[in-house]
Scaffold this motif. Sequence first.
Motif, PDB file in Angstrom:
ATOM      1  N   SER A 168       0.825  -1.208   0.000  1.00 35.47           N
ATOM      2  CA  SER A 168       0.000   0.000   0.000  1.00 35.47           C
ATOM      3  C   SER A 168       0.858   1.257   0.000  1.00 35.47           C
ATOM      4  O   SER A 168       0.390   2.344  -0.365  1.00 35.47           O
ATOM      5  CB  SER A 168      -0.934   0.001   1.221  1.00 35.47           C
ATOM      6  N   ASN A 169       2.132   1.122   0.383  1.00 36.70           N
ATOM      7  CA  ASN A 169       3.038   2.274   0.415  1.00 36.70           C
ATOM      8  C   ASN A 169       3.820   2.453  -0.887  1.00 36.70           C
ATOM      9  O   ASN A 169       4.540   3.439  -1.040  1.00 36.70           O
ATOM     10  CB  ASN A 169       4.035   2.132   1.570  1.00 36.70           C
ATOM     11  N   LEU A 170       3.665   1.503  -1.807  1.00 35.74           N
ATOM     12  CA  LEU A 170       4.469   1.530  -3.027  1.00 35.74           C
ATOM     13  C   LEU A 170       3.720   2.082  -4.232  1.00 35.74           C
ATOM     14  O   LEU A 170       4.312   2.291  -5.294  1.00 35.74           O
ATOM     15  CB  LEU A 170       4.976   0.111  -3.351  1.00 35.74           C
ATOM     16  N   GLY A 171       2.442   2.299  -4.071  1.00 41.86           N
ATOM     17  CA  GLY A 171       1.668   2.851  -5.188  1.00 41.86           C
ATOM     18  C   GLY A 171       1.256   1.776  -6.180  1.00 41.86           C
ATOM     19  O   GLY A 171       1.262   0.584  -5.871  1.00 41.86           O
ATOM     20  N   GLY A 172       0.901   2.197  -7.389  1.00 40.00           N
ATOM     21  CA  GLY A 172       0.384   1.280  -8.395  1.00 40.00           C
ATOM     22  C   GLY A 172      -1.115   1.396  -8.523  1.00 40.00           C
ATOM     23  O   GLY A 172      -1.803   1.987  -7.676  1.00 40.00           O
ATOM     24  N   GLN A 173      -1.647   0.837  -9.601  1.00 34.07           N
ATOM     25  CA  GLN A 173      -3.087   0.895  -9.845  1.00 34.07           C
ATOM     26  C   GLN A 173      -3.821  -0.020  -8.864  1.00 34.07           C
ATOM     27  O   GLN A 173      -3.540  -1.204  -8.766  1.00 34.07           O
ATOM     28  CB  GLN A 173      -3.393   0.459 -11.284  1.00 34.07           C
ATOM     29  N   ALA A 181       3.543  -8.301 -15.683  1.00 29.97           N
ATOM     30  CA  ALA A 181       2.540  -7.534 -14.948  1.00 29.97           C
ATOM     31  C   ALA A 181       2.381  -8.168 -13.568  1.00 29.97           C
ATOM     32  O   ALA A 181       2.213  -9.391 -13.451  1.00 29.97           O
ATOM     33  CB  ALA A 181       1.215  -7.530 -15.688  1.00 29.97           C
ATOM     34  N   PHE A 182       2.455  -7.344 -12.541  1.00 26.47           N
ATOM     35  CA  PHE A 182       2.379  -7.841 -11.169  1.00 26.47           C
ATOM     36  C   PHE A 182       1.169  -7.228 -10.479  1.00 26.47           C
ATOM     37  O   PHE A 182       0.865  -6.052 -10.659  1.00 26.47           O
ATOM     38  CB  PHE A 182       3.633  -7.461 -10.385  1.00 26.47           C
ATOM     39  N   ILE A 183       0.510  -8.044  -9.690  1.00 29.23           N
ATOM     40  CA  ILE A 183      -0.508  -7.520  -8.780  1.00 29.23           C
ATOM     41  C   ILE A 183      -0.149  -8.020  -7.385  1.00 29.23           C
ATOM     42  O   ILE A 183       0.017  -9.220  -7.163  1.00 29.23           O
ATOM     43  CB  ILE A 183      -1.932  -7.917  -9.200  1.00 29.23           C
ATOM     44  N   SER A 184       0.009  -7.067  -6.464  1.00 27.47           N
ATOM     45  CA  SER A 184       0.536  -7.396  -5.135  1.00 27.47           C
ATOM     46  C   SER A 184      -0.414  -6.905  -4.051  1.00 27.47           C
ATOM     47  O   SER A 184      -1.084  -5.886  -4.206  1.00 27.47           O
ATOM     48  CB  SER A 184       1.913  -6.763  -4.954  1.00 27.47           C
ATOM     49  N   TRP A 185      -0.441  -7.625  -2.947  1.00 28.54           N
ATOM     50  CA  TRP A 185      -1.311  -7.250  -1.836  1.00 28.54           C
ATOM     51  C   TRP A 185      -0.772  -7.834  -0.538  1.00 28.54           C
ATOM     52  O   TRP A 185       0.147  -8.660  -0.532  1.00 28.54           O
ATOM     53  CB  TRP A 185      -2.753  -7.709  -2.085  1.00 28.54           C
ATOM     54  N   ASN A 186      -1.335  -7.385   0.567  1.00 29.32           N
ATOM     55  CA  ASN A 186      -0.927  -7.857   1.892  1.00 29.32           C
ATOM     56  C   ASN A 186      -2.105  -8.472   2.623  1.00 29.32           C
ATOM     57  O   ASN A 186      -3.230  -7.985   2.535  1.00 29.32           O
ATOM     58  CB  ASN A 186      -0.365  -6.713   2.733  1.00 29.32           C
ATOM     59  N   GLU A 187      -1.804  -9.567   3.322  1.00 30.60           N
ATOM     60  CA  GLU A 187      -2.787 -10.178   4.220  1.00 30.60           C
ATOM     61  C   GLU A 187      -2.064 -10.492   5.519  1.00 30.60           C
ATOM     62  O   GLU A 187      -1.207 -11.379   5.558  1.00 30.60           O
ATOM     63  CB  GLU A 187      -3.386 -11.451   3.608  1.00 30.60           C
ATOM     64  N   GLY A 188      -2.401  -9.727   6.564  1.00 29.77           N
ATOM     65  CA  GLY A 188      -1.692  -9.893   7.830  1.00 29.77           C
ATOM     66  C   GLY A 188      -0.210  -9.610   7.647  1.00 29.77           C
ATOM     67  O   GLY A 188       0.170  -8.566   7.112  1.00 29.77           O
ATOM     68  N   SER A 221      -7.401  -5.014  -1.131  1.00 30.10           N
ATOM     69  CA  SER A 221      -6.998  -4.283  -2.335  1.00 30.10           C
ATOM     70  C   SER A 221      -5.622  -4.729  -2.797  1.00 30.10           C
ATOM     71  O   SER A 221      -4.707  -4.927  -1.976  1.00 30.10           O
ATOM     72  CB  SER A 221      -6.965  -2.771  -2.064  1.00 30.10           C
ATOM     73  N   GLY A 222      -5.502  -4.902  -4.122  1.00 35.81           N
ATOM     74  CA  GLY A 222      -4.218  -5.219  -4.710  1.00 35.81           C
ATOM     75  C   GLY A 222      -3.699  -4.011  -5.463  1.00 35.81           C
ATOM     76  O   GLY A 222      -4.453  -3.082  -5.773  1.00 35.81           O
ATOM     77  N   TYR A 223      -2.405  -4.026  -5.766  1.00 34.05           N
ATOM     78  CA  TYR A 223      -1.787  -2.898  -6.464  1.00 34.05           C
ATOM     79  C   TYR A 223      -1.048  -3.441  -7.687  1.00 34.05           C
ATOM     80  O   TYR A 223      -0.149  -4.278  -7.565  1.00 34.05           O
ATOM     81  CB  TYR A 223      -0.851  -2.147  -5.523  1.00 34.05           C
TER      82      TYR A 223
END
Length: 274
Positions: free
Chosen positions: A162-167, A186-193, A176-178
């Motif tokens: 969430s601190n790195l930006g992206g769509q 193409a990368f989509i990244s997110w955090n869980e815990g 939410s993914g970024y």
Amino acid sequence: MNAIGRVLSLLVIINLLFACSNDKVEVKTNAENSKSDTQVKEDKNKNDKIEGTYNTKNEVGKTNNVLTEDEVLKAIKTQLKTDLSKILPSQLPLNRGKHLTATTKSTANYYEVVFMESDRPIAINNKALKNKQQATVIARLKVKKYASLAKSSEQIAYEDFSNLGGQKVDLGYGISGYQDAGAGSAFISWNEGRWALTARARTTESKQGVKLAKEATKFLETNTLPIPKPNGLVHLDVEHSGNRISWQKEKIVYLIDQVKDPMDALKIATSFEN
């Protein structure tokens, strides 16, 4: 009967009683030995089975000693000579009709298990496992203890996306993914815990990456990854290459890789005990 005759008769009776007593002792001893031999054979057969040796050490095992998946996992632990706690997944994605086997490596602060499947039962660490036509790799587990928490954290490289930006992309379940792209991927990244997760696809197939990220998010709603201390990393690949999952237990790092299907990698990781 005179005195001498009476003495002789008494000696005969004593000898007969002594002989009968010896016979009883010999019968009892033989019975005990027979029972002991039977117990030894039963124990040996049990140990041979749990060690996964089947019938020989250098040949493919025969089907009359087929081990269950749980028995193979227990046998794998006996092959690991390490000071670390021996933690393995409880389930692996075996194809129907296949048999689980493995090769192992271990030292005091490290162990590695390459899980494999084969058409016929093959003993753990059998020479036949070097032949790709005999067995196929389904996953690898590497566990290593590092000198410090800082060193083990370097292996994870956790990030708060969430601190790195992206769509921003809605993955469902309030997550939410970024999305980002670079070098044809193409990368989509997110955090869980405490976990950082990424799904990768080619830039020309970015929608497949989003689809995989949503599928993973849905799966993790009902399946729990190990609790990392402090962090864990998941990298999933649409092209079934480069899938890996790693997490810390302080100085110890667990890594799962060499899994073709990204969802299978998640299934293996979530079968570990927390």
